[in-house]
Design a protein around this motif. Sequence first.
Motif, PDB file in Angstrom:
ATOM      1  N   VAL A  37      -4.028 -10.460  11.926  1.00  0.00           N
ATOM      2  CA  VAL A  37      -4.876 -10.127  13.076  1.00  0.00           C
ATOM      3  C   VAL A  37      -4.199  -9.025  13.883  1.00  0.00           C
ATOM      4  N   ASN A  38      -4.995  -8.085  14.351  1.00  0.00           N
ATOM      5  CA  ASN A  38      -4.514  -6.989  15.211  1.00  0.00           C
ATOM      6  C   ASN A  38      -4.962  -7.278  16.639  1.00  0.00           C
ATOM      7  N   ARG A  39      -4.014  -7.574  17.516  1.00  0.00           N
ATOM      8  CA  ARG A  39      -4.331  -7.891  18.910  1.00  0.00           C
ATOM      9  C   ARG A  39      -4.332  -6.640  19.798  1.00  0.00           C
ATOM     10  N   ASN A  40      -4.091  -5.497  19.240  1.00  0.00           N
ATOM     11  CA  ASN A  40      -4.046  -4.268  20.024  1.00  0.00           C
ATOM     12  C   ASN A  40      -5.438  -3.781  20.404  1.00  0.00           C
ATOM     13  N   GLU A  41      -5.466  -2.916  21.409  1.00  0.00           N
ATOM     14  CA  GLU A  41      -6.709  -2.285  21.843  1.00  0.00           C
ATOM     15  C   GLU A  41      -7.047  -1.054  21.009  1.00  0.00           C
ATOM     16  N   TYR A  42      -6.245  -0.779  19.982  1.00  0.00           N
ATOM     17  CA  TYR A  42      -6.435   0.408  19.151  1.00  0.00           C
ATOM     18  C   TYR A  42      -6.251   0.038  17.682  1.00  0.00           C
ATOM     19  N   ASP A  43      -6.784   0.900  16.806  1.00  0.00           N
ATOM     20  CA  ASP A  43      -6.627   0.695  15.371  1.00  0.00           C
ATOM     21  C   ASP A  43      -5.173   0.923  14.968  1.00  0.00           C
ATOM     22  N   VAL A  44      -4.734   0.239  13.941  1.00  0.00           N
ATOM     23  CA  VAL A  44      -3.386   0.417  13.398  1.00  0.00           C
ATOM     24  C   VAL A  44      -3.518   0.815  11.936  1.00  0.00           C
ATOM     25  N   ASP A  45      -2.926   1.947  11.573  1.00  0.00           N
ATOM     26  CA  ASP A  45      -2.964   2.438  10.194  1.00  0.00           C
ATOM     27  C   ASP A  45      -1.553   2.678   9.696  1.00  0.00           C
ATOM     28  N   GLY A  46      -1.418   2.767   8.365  1.00  0.00           N
ATOM     29  CA  GLY A  46      -0.123   3.092   7.770  1.00  0.00           C
ATOM     30  C   GLY A  46       0.656   1.852   7.390  1.00  0.00           C
ATOM     31  N   ASN A  47       1.985   2.036   7.247  1.00  0.00           N
ATOM     32  CA  ASN A  47       2.808   0.940   6.771  1.00  0.00           C
ATOM     33  C   ASN A  47       2.836  -0.198   7.795  1.00  0.00           C
ATOM     34  N   GLN A  48       2.540  -1.400   7.312  1.00  0.00           N
ATOM     35  CA  GLN A  48       2.416  -2.539   8.223  1.00  0.00           C
ATOM     36  C   GLN A  48       3.271  -3.736   7.833  1.00  0.00           C
ATOM     37  N   MET A  49       3.648  -3.850   6.580  1.00  0.00           N
ATOM     38  CA  MET A  49       4.447  -5.014   6.192  1.00  0.00           C
ATOM     39  C   MET A  49       5.257  -4.714   4.944  1.00  0.00           C
ATOM     40  N   THR A  50       6.315  -5.492   4.760  1.00  0.00           N
ATOM     41  CA  THR A  50       7.132  -5.403   3.551  1.00  0.00           C
ATOM     42  C   THR A  50       7.220  -6.783   2.920  1.00  0.00           C
ATOM     43  N   THR A  51       7.472  -6.794   1.623  1.00  0.00           N
ATOM     44  CA  THR A  51       7.665  -8.041   0.894  1.00  0.00           C
ATOM     45  C   THR A  51       8.616  -7.754  -0.265  1.00  0.00           C
ATOM     46  N   PRO A  52       9.462  -8.705  -0.669  1.00  0.00           N
ATOM     47  CA  PRO A  52      10.370  -8.459  -1.787  1.00  0.00           C
ATOM     48  C   PRO A  52       9.625  -7.972  -3.018  1.00  0.00           C
ATOM     49  N   TYR A  53      10.124  -6.874  -3.604  1.00  0.00           N
ATOM     50  CA  TYR A  53       9.456  -6.263  -4.749  1.00  0.00           C
ATOM     51  C   TYR A  53       9.722  -7.063  -6.022  1.00  0.00           C
ATOM     52  N   LYS A  54       8.643  -7.294  -6.787  1.00  0.00           N
ATOM     53  CA  LYS A  54       8.743  -7.927  -8.099  1.00  0.00           C
ATOM     54  C   LYS A  54       8.021  -7.058  -9.113  1.00  0.00           C
ATOM     55  N   GLN A  55       8.676  -6.824 -10.224  1.00  0.00           N
ATOM     56  CA  GLN A  55       8.097  -6.011 -11.282  1.00  0.00           C
ATOM     57  C   GLN A  55       6.766  -6.621 -11.743  1.00  0.00           C
ATOM     58  N   GLY A  56       5.736  -5.788 -11.810  1.00  0.00           N
ATOM     59  CA  GLY A  56       4.427  -6.230 -12.285  1.00  0.00           C
ATOM     60  C   GLY A  56       3.536  -6.830 -11.217  1.00  0.00           C
ATOM     61  N   MET A  57       4.057  -6.980  -9.997  1.00  0.00           N
ATOM     62  CA  MET A  57       3.241  -7.568  -8.938  1.00  0.00           C
ATOM     63  C   MET A  57       2.242  -6.540  -8.409  1.00  0.00           C
ATOM     64  N   ARG A  58       1.003  -6.955  -8.234  1.00  0.00           N
ATOM     65  CA  ARG A  58      -0.044  -6.093  -7.696  1.00  0.00           C
ATOM     66  C   ARG A  58      -0.460  -6.597  -6.317  1.00  0.00           C
ATOM     67  N   TYR A  59      -0.913  -5.670  -5.474  1.00  0.00           N
ATOM     68  CA  TYR A  59      -1.247  -6.009  -4.093  1.00  0.00           C
ATOM     69  C   TYR A  59      -2.671  -5.543  -3.787  1.00  0.00           C
ATOM     70  N   PHE A  60      -3.417  -6.402  -3.132  1.00  0.00           N
ATOM     71  CA  PHE A  60      -4.818  -6.121  -2.866  1.00  0.00           C
ATOM     72  C   PHE A  60      -5.117  -6.324  -1.384  1.00  0.00           C
ATOM     73  N   ASP A  61      -5.857  -5.379  -0.844  1.00  0.00           N
ATOM     74  CA  ASP A  61      -6.378  -5.517   0.513  1.00  0.00           C
ATOM     75  C   ASP A  61      -7.687  -6.298   0.394  1.00  0.00           C
ATOM     76  N   LEU A  62      -7.587  -7.630   0.560  1.00  0.00           N
ATOM     77  CA  LEU A  62      -8.765  -8.473   0.383  1.00  0.00           C
ATOM     78  C   LEU A  62      -9.840  -8.163   1.416  1.00  0.00           C
ATOM     79  N   TYR A  63      -9.406  -7.821   2.605  1.00  0.00           N
ATOM     80  CA  TYR A  63     -10.368  -7.616   3.680  1.00  0.00           C
ATOM     81  C   TYR A  63     -11.266  -6.418   3.389  1.00  0.00           C
ATOM     82  N   HIS A  64     -10.672  -5.324   2.902  1.00  0.00           N
ATOM     83  CA  HIS A  64     -11.458  -4.124   2.617  1.00  0.00           C
ATOM     84  C   HIS A  64     -11.874  -4.008   1.158  1.00  0.00           C
ATOM     85  N   GLY A  65     -11.389  -4.921   0.314  1.00  0.00           N
ATOM     86  CA  GLY A  65     -11.809  -4.941  -1.080  1.00  0.00           C
ATOM     87  C   GLY A  65     -11.248  -3.818  -1.918  1.00  0.00           C
ATOM     88  N   THR A  66      -9.987  -3.448  -1.694  1.00  0.00           N
ATOM     89  CA  THR A  66      -9.363  -2.375  -2.466  1.00  0.00           C
ATOM     90  C   THR A  66      -7.973  -2.797  -2.928  1.00  0.00           C
TER      91      THR A  66
END
Length: 405
Positions: A37-66
Amino acid sequence: MAPFFASQGWEPLYPMLRYGVFSSRWPLADQTVWTIVNRNEYDVDGNQMTTPYKQGMRYFDLYHGTELKPEIKGDQAVLSFSTESHGYGAIFASSGELEPKLRELMEKMKGMTAKPLSSYSNEWHAPTQQMVEIPPSAPAVSAPERMIHIEGGDYLFRVQGIEIEGSNDVGVDVQYPWEDSARRFHEHPMQIKPFFIDKYPVTNAEFKKFLDTAHYQPKDSLNFLKDWKNGSYPDGWANKPVTWVSIEDAREYAKWAGKRLPHEWEWQYAAQGTDERSFPWGNCDWLSSRGGGTAGCASGNDAPAPTPDKARTMLPPSDVDAHPNGASPFGVMDMVGNVWQWTDEYVDDHTRAAIVRGGSHYQPQGSIWYFPQAYKNEQHGKLLLMAPSYDRSGALGFRCVKDAQ
């Protein structure tokens, strides 16, 4: 994604890279969901989070469907995406191909989020409520067994909801068919048609006869007749009101008995008569009469209703005929202070709620947030309905009515 939200590894306040953006992490096996959730009064774009990298892992933006392309920095995968002002996000991590249901979800969300939330109006409107129809019963010429004839007549129906919050704002309580919105205080002149009403609430013995004859089994059986054991009520409970029944259970009994549930104004008219009395037996408050009684109101064993139970464990209700001094002007018994009683149901685009009448013997202590009592004839309770298993209660029963010819 529902199974993820029961994850034993739930991590609240997962660290995010941007101020005012908050997340929870929901791992399940080798897959993970993040809700954002974004509690700011403005949009937030760009890098937002990190997670330990695993070979072969794929990441999906479920909210925007990409699908996202992570930036790998050392042993971390940096994920960039957008969240609009006061908006939401959801990230999914998995290896391999997506299941068909997830592909369908992605496609659906892509279409739904093409239009930003900010483009929708945020003006609040009270939803329109509708009363659920109660089909008439087969009419009776004379009073059926254990029922009382209520002669119809002119009646000023006046009642208020006892919700803890909401003042008298539009949208609080219910919207009767003659009103243009829900509100807490109601007044309406009515012509009550003659009907018959059960002298007492439906008892355990009567409900068991229904089960033995109709072999009724609810689809959602959790908490159904919770106080019963091995298909029957406890010894000595035959004449106590049946409880742990949902409004659906009550309707099925009524249909089997050739009756129906009462409209709220029928219940109130049977309890109040035409003199606007506050309680079925008159205007004295039996709760304040203990220790000598007040004028016209019996106390002790002769009280018109049970002494409230304030212990941590709910005691069983009284027998339906235990308080003869509680009779209404028509002779209807046990209407107040023993168990709540189901009446009408209301629905809107988001919720269901039932009007329950009469209050109960159980008054849990220690918090103002417990469901408040509505002992007076001019008060009612609005019980939000979620599922029969949640709606059932040891303090909630019912009585039936039958239309008169």
